[in-house]
Design a protein around this motif. Structure first.
Motif, PDB file in Angstrom:
ATOM      1  N   GLU A  40       0.837  -1.214   0.000  1.00 54.93           N
ATOM      2  CA  GLU A  40       0.000   0.000   0.000  1.00 54.93           C
ATOM      3  C   GLU A  40       0.866   1.256   0.000  1.00 54.93           C
ATOM      4  OE1 GLU A  40      -3.757   0.528   2.502  1.00 54.93           O
ATOM      5  OE2 GLU A  40      -2.867  -1.339   3.266  1.00 54.93           O
ATOM      6  N   ILE A  41       1.914   1.234   0.817  1.00 55.14           N
ATOM      7  CA  ILE A  41       2.839   2.368   0.866  1.00 55.14           C
ATOM      8  C   ILE A  41       3.453   2.583  -0.516  1.00 55.14           C
ATOM      9  CG2 ILE A  41       5.085   3.110   1.777  1.00 55.14           C
ATOM     10  CD1 ILE A  41       4.235   1.759   4.450  1.00 55.14           C
ATOM     11  N   THR A  42       3.843   1.507  -1.167  1.00 55.81           N
ATOM     12  CA  THR A  42       4.457   1.599  -2.496  1.00 55.81           C
ATOM     13  C   THR A  42       3.484   2.175  -3.513  1.00 55.81           C
ATOM     14  OG1 THR A  42       5.935  -0.245  -1.997  1.00 55.81           O
ATOM     15  CG2 THR A  42       5.587   0.281  -4.333  1.00 55.81           C
ATOM     16  N   ARG A  43       2.254   1.687  -3.524  1.00 55.18           N
ATOM     17  CA  ARG A  43       1.253   2.219  -4.470  1.00 55.18           C
ATOM     18  C   ARG A  43       1.041   3.712  -4.255  1.00 55.18           C
ATOM     19  NH1 ARG A  43      -1.089  -2.709  -3.443  1.00 55.18           N
ATOM     20  NH2 ARG A  43      -2.517  -1.888  -1.889  1.00 55.18           N
ATOM     21  N   ARG A  44       0.908   4.103  -3.013  1.00 57.93           N
ATOM     22  CA  ARG A  44       0.679   5.525  -2.712  1.00 57.93           C
ATOM     23  C   ARG A  44       1.903   6.360  -3.071  1.00 57.93           C
ATOM     24  NH1 ARG A  44      -2.133   8.052   2.641  1.00 57.93           N
ATOM     25  NH2 ARG A  44      -2.545  10.075   1.710  1.00 57.93           N
ATOM     26  N   ALA A  45       3.084   5.864  -2.746  1.00 61.02           N
ATOM     27  CA  ALA A  45       4.321   6.578  -3.076  1.00 61.02           C
ATOM     28  C   ALA A  45       4.450   6.769  -4.585  1.00 61.02           C
ATOM     29  CB  ALA A  45       5.532   5.815  -2.528  1.00 61.02           C
ATOM     30  N   MET A  46       4.116   5.756  -5.351  1.00 63.07           N
ATOM     31  CA  MET A  46       4.234   5.864  -6.802  1.00 63.07           C
ATOM     32  C   MET A  46       3.163   6.779  -7.390  1.00 63.07           C
ATOM     33  SD  MET A  46       7.020   4.423  -7.367  1.00 63.07           S
ATOM     34  CE  MET A  46       7.041   4.584  -9.151  1.00 63.07           C
ATOM     35  N   LEU A 105      11.603  -4.469  -2.615  1.00 62.49           N
ATOM     36  CA  LEU A 105      12.093  -3.957  -1.343  1.00 62.49           C
ATOM     37  C   LEU A 105      11.718  -4.867  -0.180  1.00 62.49           C
ATOM     38  CD1 LEU A 105      13.708  -1.643  -0.132  1.00 62.49           C
ATOM     39  CD2 LEU A 105      11.585  -0.342   0.042  1.00 62.49           C
ATOM     40  N   GLU A 106      10.524  -5.412  -0.200  1.00 61.64           N
ATOM     41  CA  GLU A 106      10.104  -6.287   0.893  1.00 61.64           C
ATOM     42  C   GLU A 106      10.988  -7.527   0.953  1.00 61.64           C
ATOM     43  OE1 GLU A 106       6.076  -8.240   2.800  1.00 61.64           O
ATOM     44  OE2 GLU A 106       5.943  -7.141   0.918  1.00 61.64           O
ATOM     45  N   ALA A 107      11.243  -8.146  -0.197  1.00 61.99           N
ATOM     46  CA  ALA A 107      12.095  -9.343  -0.228  1.00 61.99           C
ATOM     47  C   ALA A 107      13.522  -9.006   0.177  1.00 61.99           C
ATOM     48  CB  ALA A 107      12.074  -9.967  -1.624  1.00 61.99           C
ATOM     49  N   VAL A 139      13.029   6.197  -0.648  1.00 59.76           N
ATOM     50  CA  VAL A 139      13.558   4.830  -0.710  1.00 59.76           C
ATOM     51  C   VAL A 139      12.584   3.917  -1.453  1.00 59.76           C
ATOM     52  CG1 VAL A 139      14.117   2.790   0.695  1.00 59.76           C
ATOM     53  CG2 VAL A 139      15.046   5.029   1.307  1.00 59.76           C
ATOM     54  N   VAL A 140      11.311   4.028  -1.146  1.00 54.43           N
ATOM     55  CA  VAL A 140      10.301   3.194  -1.801  1.00 54.43           C
ATOM     56  C   VAL A 140      10.266   3.481  -3.299  1.00 54.43           C
ATOM     57  CG1 VAL A 140       7.804   2.781  -1.966  1.00 54.43           C
ATOM     58  CG2 VAL A 140       8.918   2.869   0.273  1.00 54.43           C
ATOM     59  N   VAL A 141      10.268   4.747  -3.670  1.00 57.19           N
ATOM     60  CA  VAL A 141      10.221   5.111  -5.091  1.00 57.19           C
ATOM     61  C   VAL A 141      11.497   4.659  -5.808  1.00 57.19           C
ATOM     62  CG1 VAL A 141      10.131   7.032  -6.735  1.00 57.19           C
ATOM     63  CG2 VAL A 141       8.573   6.984  -4.790  1.00 57.19           C
ATOM     64  N   ILE A 142      12.648   4.877  -5.196  1.00 60.52           N
ATOM     65  CA  ILE A 142      13.907   4.456  -5.824  1.00 60.52           C
ATOM     66  C   ILE A 142      13.904   2.947  -6.051  1.00 60.52           C
ATOM     67  CG2 ILE A 142      16.403   4.215  -5.442  1.00 60.52           C
ATOM     68  CD1 ILE A 142      16.194   7.003  -3.968  1.00 60.52           C
ATOM     69  N   ALA A 143      13.452   2.195  -5.071  1.00 61.33           N
ATOM     70  CA  ALA A 143      13.362   0.736  -5.241  1.00 61.33           C
ATOM     71  C   ALA A 143      12.478   0.387  -6.437  1.00 61.33           C
ATOM     72  CB  ALA A 143      12.823   0.085  -3.966  1.00 61.33           C
TER      73      ALA A 143
END
Length: 111
Positions: A5-11, A86-88, A75-79
Motif C-alpha cells: 500500500e505504501i508503495t502504491r501511494r508513493a508511486m 524492497l520487501e524481499a 527509498v520506496v520510489v527508488i526501489a
C-alpha cells in the motif's frame, strides 16, 4: 498500511510530481535525479536529528517525522524505479544481519 500500500501511494505521488515537473520544467526527474534529491533529504534528516539532540538549532520548516516520511517515500520510489523488490530484500538483509549478530564468536576471535 502495509508495504505494498505504501508503495502504491508513493508511486501515485511520484506520478503527480512527474506531471508537475513536466508542466513546469518541461522534463521529469530521471532515476539519478531522484537519488540526488534523496541525498538532500538525508542531509535535512541529519540536521533535524542534530537539532533533536541539541547539537544545533532547529532549522525552519517541517520536523523530524516529516523528513523521515520523506526519506521513506524516496527509498520506496527508488526501489520501484530500479525494479527492486524492497520487501524481499529487506527480509533477506534482516535475516543476514540477525544471523551475523547472533552467531557464536569463533575461538580466539576478538570484537
Amino acid at each position: 498500511m502495509d508495504l505494498s500500500e505504501i508503495t502504491r501511494r508513493a508511486m501515485r505521488v511520484h506520478g503527480r510530481y512527474d506531471e508537475l515537473n513536466l508542466a513546469e520544467r518541461g522534463r521529469t526527474w530521471s532515476r539519478h535525479d531522484f537519488v540526488l534529491g534523496f541525498v538532500g533529504d538525508v542531509g535535512d534528516l541529519a540536521k533535524l536529528t542534530q537539532a533533536a539532540d541539541g547539537v544545533r538549532p532547529a532549522p525552519p520548516g517541517r520536523g523530524l517525522g516529516h523528513e523521515l516520511a520523506d526519506c521513506l517515500w524516496s527509498v520506496v520510489v527508488i526501489a520501484e524505479l530500479y525494479g527492486i523488490d524492497l520487501e524481499a530484500e529487506f527480509t533477506t538483509t534482516m535475516r543476514q544481519l540477525e544471523d551475523s549478530i547472533t552467531r557464536e564468536p569463533e575461538k580466539g576471535a576478538t570484537r
